[in-house]
Design a protein around this motif. Structure first.
Motif, PDB file in Angstrom:
ATOM      1  N   LEU A 244     -31.200  -0.035 -25.686  1.00  0.00           N
ATOM      2  CA  LEU A 244     -31.955   0.915 -25.115  1.00  0.00           C
ATOM      3  C   LEU A 244     -32.336   0.520 -23.377  1.00  0.00           C
ATOM      4  CD1 LEU A 244     -35.191   3.232 -26.177  1.00  0.00           C
ATOM      5  CD2 LEU A 244     -32.703   3.299 -25.499  1.00  0.00           C
ATOM      6  N   TYR A 245     -32.530  -1.104 -23.196  1.00  0.00           N
ATOM      7  CA  TYR A 245     -32.190  -1.263 -21.796  1.00  0.00           C
ATOM      8  C   TYR A 245     -31.273  -1.609 -21.093  1.00  0.00           C
ATOM      9  CZ  TYR A 245     -32.859  -4.545 -18.056  1.00  0.00           C
ATOM     10  OH  TYR A 245     -33.450  -5.352 -16.546  1.00  0.00           O
ATOM     11  N   SER A 246     -30.163  -2.062 -21.929  1.00  0.00           N
ATOM     12  CA  SER A 246     -28.522  -1.846 -21.217  1.00  0.00           C
ATOM     13  C   SER A 246     -28.409  -0.270 -21.358  1.00  0.00           C
ATOM     14  CB  SER A 246     -27.724  -2.485 -21.946  1.00  0.00           C
ATOM     15  OG  SER A 246     -28.445  -4.404 -21.896  1.00  0.00           O
ATOM     16  N   PRO A 247     -27.722   0.450 -20.252  1.00  0.00           N
ATOM     17  CA  PRO A 247     -27.108   1.446 -20.841  1.00  0.00           C
ATOM     18  C   PRO A 247     -25.186   1.301 -21.738  1.00  0.00           C
ATOM     19  CG  PRO A 247     -27.502   1.307 -18.631  1.00  0.00           C
ATOM     20  CD  PRO A 247     -27.868  -0.145 -18.753  1.00  0.00           C
ATOM     21  N   GLU A 248     -24.754   0.105 -21.028  1.00  0.00           N
ATOM     22  CA  GLU A 248     -23.567   0.165 -21.927  1.00  0.00           C
ATOM     23  C   GLU A 248     -23.482  -0.578 -23.384  1.00  0.00           C
ATOM     24  OE1 GLU A 248     -24.835  -4.215 -20.480  1.00  0.00           O
ATOM     25  OE2 GLU A 248     -24.552  -1.490 -19.870  1.00  0.00           O
ATOM     26  N   LYS A 249     -25.044  -0.449 -23.772  1.00  0.00           N
ATOM     27  CA  LYS A 249     -24.336  -0.769 -25.545  1.00  0.00           C
ATOM     28  C   LYS A 249     -24.764   0.416 -26.701  1.00  0.00           C
ATOM     29  CE  LYS A 249     -26.513  -5.563 -25.378  1.00  0.00           C
ATOM     30  NZ  LYS A 249     -27.797  -6.350 -26.090  1.00  0.00           N
ATOM     31  N   THR A 250     -24.788   0.180 -27.586  1.00  0.00           N
ATOM     32  CA  THR A 250     -24.186   1.609 -28.651  1.00  0.00           C
ATOM     33  C   THR A 250     -25.652   1.141 -29.306  1.00  0.00           C
ATOM     34  OG1 THR A 250     -22.110   1.878 -28.670  1.00  0.00           O
ATOM     35  CG2 THR A 250     -23.824   3.016 -30.093  1.00  0.00           C
ATOM     36  N   LEU A 251     -26.426   2.171 -29.194  1.00  0.00           N
ATOM     37  CA  LEU A 251     -27.524   2.316 -30.153  1.00  0.00           C
ATOM     38  C   LEU A 251     -27.498   2.551 -31.441  1.00  0.00           C
ATOM     39  CD1 LEU A 251     -30.284   5.224 -27.769  1.00  0.00           C
ATOM     40  CD2 LEU A 251     -30.561   2.551 -28.207  1.00  0.00           C
ATOM     41  N   GLU A 252     -27.661   1.403 -31.895  1.00  0.00           N
ATOM     42  CA  GLU A 252     -27.334   1.487 -33.368  1.00  0.00           C
ATOM     43  C   GLU A 252     -28.043   0.561 -34.287  1.00  0.00           C
ATOM     44  OE1 GLU A 252     -23.498  -1.690 -33.718  1.00  0.00           O
ATOM     45  OE2 GLU A 252     -22.219   0.322 -32.561  1.00  0.00           O
ATOM     46  N   LEU A 253     -28.785   1.197 -35.457  1.00  0.00           N
ATOM     47  CA  LEU A 253     -29.568   0.470 -36.099  1.00  0.00           C
ATOM     48  C   LEU A 253     -29.061  -0.542 -36.734  1.00  0.00           C
ATOM     49  CD1 LEU A 253     -30.567   3.554 -38.101  1.00  0.00           C
ATOM     50  CD2 LEU A 253     -31.632   2.924 -36.485  1.00  0.00           C
ATOM     51  N   PRO A 254     -30.329  -1.384 -37.136  1.00  0.00           N
ATOM     52  CA  PRO A 254     -29.615  -2.527 -37.987  1.00  0.00           C
ATOM     53  C   PRO A 254     -28.639  -1.799 -39.252  1.00  0.00           C
ATOM     54  CG  PRO A 254     -32.157  -2.631 -38.181  1.00  0.00           C
ATOM     55  CD  PRO A 254     -31.679  -1.249 -37.231  1.00  0.00           C
ATOM     56  N   ASP A 255     -27.846  -3.469 -40.240  1.00  0.00           N
ATOM     57  CA  ASP A 255     -27.811  -2.284 -41.752  1.00  0.00           C
ATOM     58  C   ASP A 255     -29.120  -1.507 -42.658  1.00  0.00           C
ATOM     59  OD1 ASP A 255     -25.147  -2.794 -40.650  1.00  0.00           O
ATOM     60  OD2 ASP A 255     -25.295  -5.019 -41.523  1.00  0.00           O
ATOM     61  N   SER A 256     -29.831  -2.567 -42.709  1.00  0.00           N
ATOM     62  CA  SER A 256     -31.022  -2.090 -43.002  1.00  0.00           C
ATOM     63  C   SER A 256     -32.527  -1.846 -42.466  1.00  0.00           C
ATOM     64  CB  SER A 256     -30.695  -3.024 -44.503  1.00  0.00           C
ATOM     65  OG  SER A 256     -31.474  -3.920 -44.025  1.00  0.00           O
ATOM     66  N   LEU A 257     -33.493  -1.120 -42.950  1.00  0.00           N
ATOM     67  CA  LEU A 257     -34.947  -1.418 -42.407  1.00  0.00           C
ATOM     68  C   LEU A 257     -35.265  -1.933 -43.474  1.00  0.00           C
ATOM     69  CD1 LEU A 257     -35.254   2.979 -41.659  1.00  0.00           C
ATOM     70  CD2 LEU A 257     -34.740   1.733 -40.468  1.00  0.00           C
ATOM     71  N   PRO A 258     -36.408  -2.225 -42.714  1.00  0.00           N
ATOM     72  CA  PRO A 258     -37.519  -3.325 -44.019  1.00  0.00           C
ATOM     73  C   PRO A 258     -37.741  -2.817 -44.629  1.00  0.00           C
ATOM     74  CG  PRO A 258     -38.556  -3.792 -41.155  1.00  0.00           C
ATOM     75  CD  PRO A 258     -37.002  -2.625 -40.974  1.00  0.00           C
ATOM     76  N   SER A 259     -37.584  -3.456 -46.198  1.00  0.00           N
ATOM     77  CA  SER A 259     -37.512  -3.074 -47.139  1.00  0.00           C
ATOM     78  C   SER A 259     -38.905  -2.359 -47.225  1.00  0.00           C
ATOM     79  CB  SER A 259     -37.430  -3.844 -48.374  1.00  0.00           C
ATOM     80  OG  SER A 259     -38.043  -4.596 -48.483  1.00  0.00           O
ATOM     81  N   LYS A 260     -40.045  -2.589 -46.701  1.00  0.00           N
ATOM     82  CA  LYS A 260     -42.141  -2.647 -46.828  1.00  0.00           C
ATOM     83  C   LYS A 260     -41.917  -0.919 -45.614  1.00  0.00           C
ATOM     84  CE  LYS A 260     -43.085  -6.768 -48.884  1.00  0.00           C
ATOM     85  NZ  LYS A 260     -42.723  -6.161 -50.400  1.00  0.00           N
ATOM     86  N   LEU A 261     -41.293  -0.925 -45.289  1.00  0.00           N
ATOM     87  CA  LEU A 261     -41.212  -0.176 -43.602  1.00  0.00           C
ATOM     88  C   LEU A 261     -41.044   1.761 -44.498  1.00  0.00           C
ATOM     89  CD1 LEU A 261     -42.701  -0.074 -41.450  1.00  0.00           C
ATOM     90  CD2 LEU A 261     -40.390   0.677 -40.694  1.00  0.00           C
ATOM     91  N   PRO A 262     -42.334   2.592 -44.648  1.00  0.00           N
ATOM     92  CA  PRO A 262     -41.529   3.211 -45.757  1.00  0.00           C
ATOM     93  C   PRO A 262     -40.884   4.713 -44.635  1.00  0.00           C
ATOM     94  CG  PRO A 262     -44.220   3.402 -45.037  1.00  0.00           C
ATOM     95  CD  PRO A 262     -43.795   1.661 -44.447  1.00  0.00           C
ATOM     96  N   LEU A 263     -39.216   4.592 -43.762  1.00  0.00           N
ATOM     97  CA  LEU A 263     -39.304   5.126 -43.306  1.00  0.00           C
ATOM     98  C   LEU A 263     -38.077   5.846 -43.363  1.00  0.00           C
ATOM     99  CD1 LEU A 263     -40.062   5.610 -40.310  1.00  0.00           C
ATOM    100  CD2 LEU A 263     -38.953   4.066 -39.419  1.00  0.00           C
ATOM    101  N   GLN A 264     -37.239   6.304 -43.438  1.00  0.00           N
ATOM    102  CA  GLN A 264     -35.882   7.340 -43.707  1.00  0.00           C
ATOM    103  C   GLN A 264     -34.925   7.254 -42.233  1.00  0.00           C
ATOM    104  OE1 GLN A 264     -35.767   8.398 -46.517  1.00  0.00           O
ATOM    105  NE2 GLN A 264     -37.483   7.966 -47.484  1.00  0.00           N
ATOM    106  N   ARG A 265     -34.211   6.931 -42.695  1.00  0.00           N
ATOM    107  CA  ARG A 265     -32.802   6.151 -42.152  1.00  0.00           C
ATOM    108  C   ARG A 265     -32.868   7.716 -40.507  1.00  0.00           C
ATOM    109  NH1 ARG A 265     -30.042   2.023 -41.067  1.00  0.00           N
ATOM    110  NH2 ARG A 265     -27.962   1.683 -40.668  1.00  0.00           N
ATOM    111  N   GLN A 266     -32.642   8.629 -41.514  1.00  0.00           N
ATOM    112  CA  GLN A 266     -32.491   9.645 -40.367  1.00  0.00           C
ATOM    113  C   GLN A 266     -33.320  10.002 -39.162  1.00  0.00           C
ATOM    114  OE1 GLN A 266     -33.181   9.205 -44.016  1.00  0.00           O
ATOM    115  NE2 GLN A 266     -34.298  11.176 -44.671  1.00  0.00           N
ATOM    116  N   ASP A 267     -34.762   9.626 -39.958  1.00  0.00           N
ATOM    117  CA  ASP A 267     -35.981  10.851 -38.538  1.00  0.00           C
ATOM    118  C   ASP A 267     -35.961   9.051 -37.759  1.00  0.00           C
ATOM    119  OD1 ASP A 267     -37.056  12.364 -40.436  1.00  0.00           O
ATOM    120  OD2 ASP A 267     -37.769  10.198 -41.727  1.00  0.00           O
TER     121      ASP A 267
END
Length: 293
Positions: A244-267
């Protein structure tokens, strides 16, 4: 001075010496001490928080500027701290902002190469991301949005302590353009890093264990232990905040979220998309936390 085993056995002699030097730094007193105390009090009442705010014209002004900022988009002009809390910020967020201001006030020294606005932008972005994602966690021990915001806002405050205490050494680190993370370079030069220092100070100054853990271990995507979801959420939010700090950067998610974090990628994608349009507002908030006018 924390490890996953909660001991200091893996710290070198020079690291322990650095921490002893930091121990000479006095704990917050006066108004700052009051702010640290209310952060740990889940039962604190609104009027008590307002009373503390109004003791400081500077904190009052900054809380009002926060409440009236375009980030929140409140149409009616907010004129008092109490109104700011009730109508815009809420008690939890207000306490988080007060705590960040107290930390910033404690560590006022800086050094060449350290960009306070950049530091507070990434902290504000991390806090906003963590706050927005917390309600989407599906775990039994999921943190509240307020705690997630506080952890995000303070996750790297150990950097402020190091800059304040070892400015000459940190100047060299910031000037070093070779590859390597800030944490790695700091450990090589000082024997300690900002996670060790931040966690140690947070514990010493009486912050609750969930915040101590988030500050100490957020850089470990495989962390397993107390307050696991808060720690992993803080770490994920920290990594995303850098984009978010660099406007030229594309906001991309890592290939995988931490496996123990109960969070959906679409959220995560949805919340990042919403925040990506608020870079200017986050920059304005960061300037307030950095002491800007």
């Amino acid at each position: 001075m924390f490890t996953n085993q909660n001991n200091q056995s893996d710290l070198s002699a020079i690291a322990k010496e650095r921490l002893l030097y930091l121990q000479e730094m006095p704990a917050p007193t006066g108004l700052a001490a009051e702010i640290f105390a209310i952060t740990s009090d889940d039962q604190v009442e609104l009027d008590s928080v307002v009373e503390i705010i109004e003791k400081s014209p500077e904190i009052t002004m900054r809380i009002l500027r926060y409440a009236n900022s375009v980030y929140y988009g409140h149409r009616r002009h907010i004129e008092t701290p109490k109104e700011a809390i009730i109508r815009v910020l809420g008690l939890s967020l207000t306490k988080s902002l007060m705590l960040a201001m107290a930390v910033g006030k404690t560590f006022q020294k800086t050094c060449p190469g350290f960009d306070q606005k950049r530091h507070w932008f990434r902290s504000s972005a991390c806090a906003s991301i963590a706050q927005s994602l917390a309600p989407h966690l599906s775990g039994v021990h999921s943190p509240s949005a307020g705690i997630a915001y506080t952890a995000g806002l303070l996750h790297n405050f150990g950097i402020l302590a190091l800059v304040n205490t070892f400015p000459d050494q940190l100047k060299k680190i910031f000037a070093d353009k070779t590859e390597g993370s800030l944490r790695t370079k700091t450990r090589e030069l000082l024997g300690i890093d900002h996670l060790i220092v931040g966690g140690w100070l947070a514990r010493r100054w009486g912050l609750p264990d969930n915040l101590v853990r988030a500050i100490s271990f957020h850089d470990d995507p495989f962390y397993h232990g107390p307050h696991q979801e808060l720690v992993l959420l803080t770490g994920l939010s920290c990594r995303l905040a850098g984009h978010l700090y660099s406007p030229e950067k594309t906001l991309e998610l890592p290939d995988s979220l931490p496996s123990k974090l109960p969070l959906q990628r679409q959220d995560v994608e949805k919340q990042l998309s919403a925040l990506s349009s608020k870079r200017e507002e986050l920059a304005a908030m960061a300037e307030l936390l950095a002491g800007g006018k």
